[in-house]
Design an enzyme around this catalytic site. Structure first.
Site, short mmCIF file in Angstrom:
data_model
loop_
_atom_site.label_atom_id
_atom_site.label_comp_id
_atom_site.label_asym_id
_atom_site.label_seq_id
_atom_site.Cartn_x
_atom_site.Cartn_y
_atom_site.Cartn_z
N CYS A 1 0.84 -1.19 0.00
CA CYS A 1 0.00 0.00 0.00
C CYS A 1 0.87 1.24 0.00
O CYS A 1 0.96 1.96 1.01
CB CYS A 1 -0.90 0.00 1.22
SG CYS A 1 -1.98 -1.42 1.21
N GLU A 2 1.56 1.47 -1.09
CA GLU A 2 2.52 2.56 -1.16
C GLU A 2 2.83 2.77 -2.64
O GLU A 2 3.26 1.84 -3.33
CB GLU A 2 3.78 2.13 -0.37
CG GLU A 2 5.03 2.90 -0.64
CD GLU A 2 4.93 4.35 -0.17
OE1 GLU A 2 4.43 4.56 0.95
OE2 GLU A 2 5.32 5.24 -0.94
#
Ligand SMILES: Cc1ncc(COP(=O)(O)O)c(C=O)c1O
Length: 470
Positions: free
Chosen positions: A394-395
């Site tokens: 999640c980046e």
């Protein structure tokens, strides 16, 4: 979906070019051989193999993502440093990657080992490495770690601060033991990839500055402590260094201090360590030297400086990590999704998502490092297309390979392999998003062996003890 023009990406409207150094390959299936370990090849069907083992078998038996370590390649690189630098001590820098199997290989090939934490020391000891052949680094070693190092009798402790000298003095005073000490100095040289900068001062946390006089003062304090034995100076100038120019400046300054300690403090030190940092090829941009060439250059530099200073050449050592383990390993991933994203001006970018990412290779996000990759499970007739390989985290910065030409039909289920991931990937891996850190699979003579197993959900949950109130 916008696909590359038949004549290649450069002809397609709105296509991206990638960085200037990246060339579109005539055949995107072909391996750029010098990026891969010695025993990696593609077989007749186009599948990637290592030491005769096809990657589909590795994926089937061990899952993905996985670090695949070519044992003979690792050993060969260790031997090349040992033989190239014959007469010097070669300390393998365990921070690049360490596990008990690797520590054993290092010892079997006649190298010493550099550790920089209590954990790395524990791995080395479990592997049965002779403590006298271990060097202990770190800018903030705990008292507990120092005590342990003294108890087991590590061969050298590289001191990094006045506080550490005090701590070691306390630990040795009245304890009937002497600590063999080297002083980590900053020589005012900063080397990164193809460039180095020589300055008078260095704004960094490691070592004692030669210019400020701290390094000489450290030598004075070590000599004044009964329990400490001053063996020499240690300098490490950086990473991904491709020539000896930076080492030359560092060696000049370090050996001048060596001579000063003899003339002003009356102590002739026995050793000098010139550190690690030898570069490897991650992409076609990189053209590393061989250990034999580096050794010849560094020998000539040291001999020249010592002659000029009128001192005997001290016993020398180096600490390569990346140059031994980096090229020996590739990471094997499975493709999960492929997405075409429209950019400004009608361009588009293909995002190929794999089942790992920044948790198993933080170097792209952390150092803006460049990597390359290949379609590993098959060959393809499709034209090359510029793609970006990303992870599942999640980046947005979770990028594994920023730009690479892959066959335009890469699809879910394909295996991708990223070369030169042996150094600072598993050792810097994290559990971000509660990812399970991948295994390290050693391959030799057609056989695979798990040397570090994959983490399990139980491993993750084991540390989460809940903190229930009493
Ligand atoms: C003191 C010291 N020695 C050796 C190394 C190994 O460097 P490399 O893996 O680039 O050879 C490092 C890396 O940071 C280091 O800090």
């Amino acid at each position: 979906m916008v696909r590359a023009h038949e004549a290649g990406w450069a002809h397609a409207e709105g296509a991206l070019r990638g960085p200037a150094w990246l060339r579109e390959p005539a055949d995107p299936n072909a391996l750029v051989e010098h990026l891969w370990s010695t025993n990696v090849a593609k077989d007749a069907s186009g599948e990637l193999t290592v030491a005769g083992v096809p990657v589909s078998r590795i994926a089937e038996e061990h899952g993905t993502p996985a670090y695949v370590l070519d044992e003979d390649d690792f050993r060969g690189r260790a031997r090349a440093f040992r033989d190239g630098f014959a007469g010097w001590d070669v300390y393998y820098a365990g921070k690049a990657f360490l596990c008990t199997a690797v520590a054993r290989w290092v010892a079997e090939e006649g190298l010493c080992l550099d550790v920089c934490s209590e954990g790395e020391l524990a791995v080395a000891l479990r592997a049965g490495v002779d403590p006298a052949r271990i060097g202990f680094h770190g800018n903030n070693k705990s008292v507990r770690a120092l005590r342990r190092a003294l108890e087991v009798g590590v061969g050298r402790i590289i001191v990094d601060s006045f506080h550490e000298i005090e701590r070691l003095t306390e630990l040795t005073t009245g304890a009937g033991r002497r600590a063999p000490v080297m002083i980590r100095v900053t020589a005012g040289v900063e080397a990164h990839t193809h460039e180095y900068i020589a300055t008078a001062h260095e704004d960094q946390k490691f070592g004692f500055s030669i210019t400020s006089g701290d390094a000489l003062e450290a030598a004075r304090r070590v000599l004044a402590a009964d329990g400490l034995e001053l063996r020499g100076l240690h300098s490490h100038i950086g990473s991904q260094i491709f020539d000896s120019a930076g080492f030359e400046v560092a060696a000049k300054r370090v050996l001048a201090l060596h001579a000063r300690v003899a003339s002003e403090l009356g102590h002739t030190m026995l050793e000098t360590d010139l550190g690690g940092g030898f570069g490897i090829a991650y992409t076609t941009q990189d053209d590393p030297s061989t250990p034999a060439v580096l050794a010849a250059e560094m020998r000539a530099i040291v001999e020249h400086e010592c002659r000029g200073l009128g001192i005997a050449v001290p016993h020398l050592s180096i600490e390569p990590g990346r140059a031994i383990v980096g090229p020996s390993t590739f990471t094997l991933y499975e493709v999960g999704t492929v997405k075409e994203v429209a950019l400004d001006g009608g361009a588009s970018r293909t995002y190929v998502s794999v089942d790992g990412g920044m948790s198993d290779n933080i170097r792209t996000a952390l150092y803006d490092a460049d990597y390359s990759c290949t379609l590993a499970s098959r060959s393809s007739e499709a034209a090359p297309e510029l793609a970006r390989v990303v992870g599942h985290h999640c980046e947005a910065g979770d990028i594994v390979v920023k730009d690479e030409f892959l066959p335009g039909d890469v699809a879910p289920g394909d295996l991708l392999a990223v070369p030169a991931t042996g150094a600072y990937c598993r050792s810097m891996a994290s559990n971000y998003n509660h990812a399970l850190r991948p295994p390290v699979i050693a391959v030799r003579d057609g056989l695979t062996r798990v040397v570090v197993r994959r983490e399990t959900l139980d491993d993750l949950l084991a540390t989460d003890v809940g903190g229930s109130e009493e």
